[in-house]
Scaffold this motif. Structure first.
Motif, PDB file in Angstrom:
ATOM      1  N   VAL A 270      73.093  -3.290  85.193  1.00 20.36           N
ATOM      2  CA  VAL A 270      72.448  -3.182  86.509  1.00 20.36           C
ATOM      3  C   VAL A 270      72.521  -1.750  87.010  1.00 20.36           C
ATOM      4  CG1 VAL A 270      72.567  -3.920  88.907  1.00 20.36           C
ATOM      5  CG2 VAL A 270      72.851  -5.600  87.069  1.00 20.36           C
ATOM      6  N   LEU A 271      73.687  -1.112  86.797  1.00 20.77           N
ATOM      7  CA  LEU A 271      73.863   0.270  87.249  1.00 20.77           C
ATOM      8  C   LEU A 271      72.869   1.194  86.568  1.00 20.77           C
ATOM      9  CD1 LEU A 271      75.471   2.400  88.830  1.00 20.77           C
ATOM     10  CD2 LEU A 271      77.033   2.528  86.875  1.00 20.77           C
TER      11      LEU A 271
ATOM     12  N   THR B 121      61.430  -6.944  79.917  1.00 26.15           N
ATOM     13  CA  THR B 121      61.489  -6.785  78.454  1.00 26.15           C
ATOM     14  C   THR B 121      62.917  -6.815  77.931  1.00 26.15           C
ATOM     15  OG1 THR B 121      61.450  -4.366  78.721  1.00 26.15           O
ATOM     16  CG2 THR B 121      59.337  -5.483  78.348  1.00 26.15           C
ATOM     17  N   GLY B 122      63.896  -6.991  78.818  1.00 29.69           N
ATOM     18  CA  GLY B 122      65.287  -7.097  78.367  1.00 29.69           C
ATOM     19  C   GLY B 122      65.858  -5.797  77.862  1.00 29.69           C
ATOM     20  N   ALA B 123      65.605  -4.696  78.560  1.00 30.59           N
ATOM     21  CA  ALA B 123      66.143  -3.404  78.145  1.00 30.59           C
ATOM     22  C   ALA B 123      67.662  -3.388  78.289  1.00 30.59           C
ATOM     23  CB  ALA B 123      65.525  -2.296  78.983  1.00 30.59           C
ATOM     24  N   TYR B 124      68.294  -2.527  77.498  1.00 31.64           N
ATOM     25  CA  TYR B 124      69.754  -2.339  77.505  1.00 31.64           C
ATOM     26  C   TYR B 124      70.487  -3.624  77.145  1.00 31.64           C
ATOM     27  CZ  TYR B 124      68.155   1.658  80.248  1.00 31.64           C
ATOM     28  OH  TYR B 124      67.486   2.781  80.677  1.00 31.64           O
ATOM     29  N   ALA B 125      69.915  -4.401  76.229  1.00 28.28           N
ATOM     30  CA  ALA B 125      70.600  -5.615  75.790  1.00 28.28           C
ATOM     31  C   ALA B 125      71.900  -5.225  75.079  1.00 28.28           C
ATOM     32  CB  ALA B 125      69.697  -6.413  74.851  1.00 28.28           C
TER      33      ALA B 125
ATOM     34  N   THR C 233      56.614   5.496  92.745  1.00 29.19           N
ATOM     35  CA  THR C 233      55.898   4.296  92.309  1.00 29.19           C
ATOM     36  C   THR C 233      56.098   4.045  90.820  1.00 29.19           C
ATOM     37  OG1 THR C 233      54.213   4.732  94.001  1.00 29.19           O
ATOM     38  CG2 THR C 233      53.642   3.190  92.249  1.00 29.19           C
ATOM     39  N   LEU C 234      55.979   5.116  90.018  1.00 26.19           N
ATOM     40  CA  LEU C 234      56.087   4.963  88.567  1.00 26.19           C
ATOM     41  C   LEU C 234      57.475   4.497  88.146  1.00 26.19           C
ATOM     42  CD1 LEU C 234      55.008   5.385  85.668  1.00 26.19           C
ATOM     43  CD2 LEU C 234      55.749   7.771  85.849  1.00 26.19           C
ATOM     44  N   VAL C 235      58.514   5.065  88.742  1.00 25.84           N
ATOM     45  CA  VAL C 235      59.860   4.742  88.278  1.00 25.84           C
ATOM     46  C   VAL C 235      60.241   3.301  88.608  1.00 25.84           C
ATOM     47  CG1 VAL C 235      61.119   5.504  90.348  1.00 25.84           C
ATOM     48  CG2 VAL C 235      62.197   5.702  88.116  1.00 25.84           C
ATOM     49  N   TRP C 236      59.749   2.762  89.731  1.00 26.31           N
ATOM     50  CA  TRP C 236      60.024   1.367  90.030  1.00 26.31           C
ATOM     51  C   TRP C 236      59.197   0.439  89.145  1.00 26.31           C
ATOM     52  CZ3 TRP C 236      64.136  -0.332  92.386  1.00 26.31           C
ATOM     53  CH2 TRP C 236      64.808   0.494  93.293  1.00 26.31           C
ATOM     54  N   GLU C 237      57.989   0.849  88.786  1.00 20.32           N
ATOM     55  CA  GLU C 237      57.194   0.067  87.835  1.00 20.32           C
ATOM     56  C   GLU C 237      57.891  -0.008  86.479  1.00 20.32           C
ATOM     57  OE1 GLU C 237      52.649   0.976  89.478  1.00 20.32           O
ATOM     58  OE2 GLU C 237      53.522   2.190  87.863  1.00 20.32           O
ATOM     59  N   MET C 238      58.418   1.122  86.002  1.00 23.37           N
ATOM     60  CA  MET C 238      59.103   1.121  84.712  1.00 23.37           C
ATOM     61  C   MET C 238      60.387   0.303  84.767  1.00 23.37           C
ATOM     62  SD  MET C 238      57.056   2.665  82.788  1.00 23.37           S
ATOM     63  CE  MET C 238      58.121   2.582  81.352  1.00 23.37           C
ATOM     64  N   THR C 239      61.032   0.268  85.936  1.00 19.83           N
ATOM     65  CA  THR C 239      62.233  -0.571  86.072  1.00 19.83           C
ATOM     66  C   THR C 239      61.881  -2.042  85.940  1.00 19.83           C
ATOM     67  OG1 THR C 239      63.252   1.094  87.511  1.00 19.83           O
ATOM     68  CG2 THR C 239      64.157  -1.137  87.595  1.00 19.83           C
ATOM     69  N   LEU C 240      60.751  -2.452  86.541  1.00 19.40           N
ATOM     70  CA  LEU C 240      60.305  -3.839  86.392  1.00 19.40           C
ATOM     71  C   LEU C 240      59.972  -4.155  84.938  1.00 19.40           C
ATOM     72  CD1 LEU C 240      58.047  -4.289  89.565  1.00 19.40           C
ATOM     73  CD2 LEU C 240      60.354  -5.204  89.163  1.00 19.40           C
ATOM     74  N   VAL C 241      59.368  -3.190  84.242  1.00 16.85           N
ATOM     75  CA  VAL C 241      59.065  -3.409  82.819  1.00 16.85           C
ATOM     76  C   VAL C 241      60.356  -3.592  82.029  1.00 16.85           C
ATOM     77  CG1 VAL C 241      58.108  -2.311  80.757  1.00 16.85           C
ATOM     78  CG2 VAL C 241      56.859  -2.192  82.927  1.00 16.85           C
ATOM     79  N   ASP C 242      61.356  -2.736  82.305  1.00 12.95           N
ATOM     80  CA  ASP C 242      62.647  -2.862  81.605  1.00 12.95           C
ATOM     81  C   ASP C 242      63.305  -4.205  81.915  1.00 12.95           C
ATOM     82  OD1 ASP C 242      62.357  -0.374  80.489  1.00 12.95           O
ATOM     83  OD2 ASP C 242      63.566   0.656  82.006  1.00 12.95           O
TER      84      ASP C 242
END
Length: 299
Positions: free
Chosen positions: A261-262, A249-253, A237-246
């Motif tokens: 995506v990978l 928030t535009g992570a890995y710009a 649950t936590l790891v998918w929540e953090m993926t949605l946050v990333d």
């Protein structure tokens, strides 16, 4: 030749012509590679002094282990699962570091470390919000007779959340109150007390905080104290929540689209795979299932 041996004969040997008599010990056979040296026998263990014992008991690392590691009697601790989780974490960390350096997402090693620490703290905060919600769902699904026992087991998990939030809150509280600036050092004695307390607090709180963040994420706020199946379920649950946050928030710009995506899907997919495998292993090797956590009888 002397008076006792006038003929100069060799001394008389009463054992001549007879086989050697066995002694109390077997005959010593020389080692084919010469004499062998053996390490000296270790002496009795040296017990630590009183100050060392006190530090081992109340030190920040030992205290963090007591606060954040599960300790329920009879808990299943699978070393193989822990090893696979560690390998997955190291591989994921290595991939993030490589991506940050290759595509200049971070400017230095310090920036990478700060980013990982910020990510870990955000995960702790997200888990602190997710756990009470998951606990409410668990209590709603569990058998009514099991709810009191589940709440009792969850008490230490809530205590771990309070401990890590309080440890991190020490720094802004010390700054906002003026304690760090010496506002309370109104006399030489108070100055010694103030600055001494500040130094000791920081020497204790900083290791406890860093160690506690790591242990809180590894052991998912010691939720195995509730049931062995709770940590893998919460980890997914936590790891998918953090993926949605990333994602929002535009992570890995700055990283090319396919590679971005990978990397964004790599963590949730790998954690989900390991968590599902852990649940399967608990069921296949130990007979532990999610139904056992709900304490419902099979229909």
């Amino acid at each position: 030749m002397n008076a006792w041996n006038p003929g100069g004969q060799p001394p008389y040997d009463p054992r001549a012509g007879h086989p050697p008599q066995p002694g109390p010990y077997p005959p010593r056979i020389p080692h084919p590679y010469g004499p062998q040296l053996y390490p000296p026998h270790p002496g009795p263990p040296v017990s630590p002094g009183p100050l060392r014992r006190l530090w081992l008991r109340i030190g920040p690392i030992h205290t963090a282990r007591r606060v954040f590691k599960p300790s329920r009697p009879g808990i299943v601790d699978d070393a193989f699962v822990a090893r696979v989780q560690k390998i997955r974490t190291l591989v994921g960390l290595g991939a993030v570091v490589w991506m940050s350096v290759a595509y200049k997402v971070a400017q230095s090693v310090g920036d990478i470390a700060d980013d990982r620490l910020s990510q870990s703290w955000n995960s702790v905060l997200m888990l602190s919000v997710t756990f009470p919600v998951a606990m409410g769902v668990l209590l709603a699904l569990a058998a009514p007779s099991a709810r009191r026992e589940l709440l009792r087991r969850a008490a230490r998990c809530f205590g771990a959340i309070v401990a890590i939030v309080a440890a991190v809150g020490v720094f802004p509280a010390a700054v906002l109150s003026g304690f760090v600036d010496g506002r309370f050092a109104t006399s030489p004695a108070m100055a010694v007390v103030t600055y001494g307390t500040t130094i000791l607090t920081f020497l204790w709180v900083v290791p406890f905080m860093f160690w506690g963040i790591g242990l809180a994420l590894v052991h998912v706020f010691r939720t195995a104290d509730i049931h062995e199946t709770v940590p893998p379920l919460l980890a997914m649950t936590l790891v998918w929540e953090m993926t949605l946050v990333d994602l929002f928030t535009g992570a890995y710009a700055g990283v090319p689209g396919p590679l971005r995506v990978l990397f964004m899907l790599g963590a949730p997919v790998s954690v989900t795979a390991v968590s599902l495998w852990e649940l399967h292993r608990l069921r296949a090797h130990y007979g532990i299932t999610v139904r056992d956590m709900l304490m419902r009888q099979p229909s």
